[in-house]
Design a protein around this motif. Structure first.
Motif, PDB file in Angstrom:
ATOM      1  N   CYS A 154     -32.643   3.474  54.826  1.00 11.03           N
ATOM      2  CA  CYS A 154     -33.071   2.320  55.117  1.00 11.03           C
ATOM      3  C   CYS A 154     -32.739   1.631  56.735  1.00 11.03           C
ATOM      4  CB  CYS A 154     -32.520   0.961  54.266  1.00 11.03           C
ATOM      5  SG  CYS A 154     -32.987  -0.681  54.469  1.00 11.03           S
ATOM      6  N   CYS A 194     -35.610  -0.555  52.875  1.00 11.31           N
ATOM      7  CA  CYS A 194     -35.832  -0.424  51.411  1.00 11.31           C
ATOM      8  C   CYS A 194     -36.354  -1.940  50.542  1.00 11.31           C
ATOM      9  CB  CYS A 194     -34.416  -0.074  50.728  1.00 11.31           C
ATOM     10  SG  CYS A 194     -32.985  -1.128  50.724  1.00 11.31           S
ATOM     11  N   CYS A 196     -33.874  -5.008  50.637  1.00  8.90           N
ATOM     12  CA  CYS A 196     -33.609  -5.578  51.968  1.00  8.90           C
ATOM     13  C   CYS A 196     -34.710  -6.411  52.303  1.00  8.90           C
ATOM     14  CB  CYS A 196     -33.438  -4.507  52.883  1.00  8.90           C
ATOM     15  SG  CYS A 196     -31.823  -3.709  53.157  1.00  8.90           S
ATOM     16  N   CYS A 229     -30.028  -1.421  55.884  1.00 13.26           N
ATOM     17  CA  CYS A 229     -28.707  -1.220  55.197  1.00 13.26           C
ATOM     18  C   CYS A 229     -28.186   0.035  55.215  1.00 13.26           C
ATOM     19  CB  CYS A 229     -28.738  -1.539  53.874  1.00 13.26           C
ATOM     20  SG  CYS A 229     -29.715  -0.861  52.797  1.00 13.26           S
TER      21      CYS A 229
HETATM   22 ZN   LIG Z   1     -31.895  -1.501  52.681  1.00 13.22          ZN
END
Ligand SMILES: [Zn+2]
Length: 119
Positions: A50, A112, A115, A53
């Motif tokens: 991602c 992702c 998020c 994150c």
């Molecule tokens: Zn993420």
């Protein structure tokens, strides 16, 4: 899977290659001059970290891909600005084309689901 470019004719040559959970399915067709048209669909799940994150996640992909393969150096005499990949060994390596398409998708910005939803 490797295809000899000069053997590609106006009759579409179907191919299917897989890489992990990705399927690359389409055809090659002679276009004219030194150009071969590649039209395919790339679909499945892609493992990616991602961009927000850095957690690994699996991203569903479904992309239509279309470009030309040139048997040798491509000279754009008419400035048509086609999307062309040059081949210098007279072959199209479909697996290699698939990995570069995957790299291209991965290099885009993707977050992702977690998020995405926290925004
Ligand atoms: Zn993420």
């Amino acid at each position: 899977m490797k295809v000899t470019l000069r053997k590609v004719t106006k009759t579409p040559l179907d191919f299917v290659v897989k890489s992990d959970e990705i399927t690359f399915k389409g055809y090659l067709e002679y276009h004219g001059g030194k150009l071969i048209l590649l039209k395919a669909n790339l679909s499945g799940l892609l493992e990616k970290s991602c961009d927000t994150c850095a957690e690994e996640f699996r991203m569903p992909v479904n992309e239509d891909v279309e470009f030309f393969i040139c048997d040798g150096i491509y000279e754009d005499d008419n400035n048509t600005e086609l999307d062309v990949v040059e081949s210098f060994n007279g072959m199209a390596d479909i697996d290699e084309l698939l990995s570069s398409e995957i790299e291209l998708i991965k290099s885009d910005y993707h977050s992702c689901d977690e998020c995405k939803h926290s925004n």
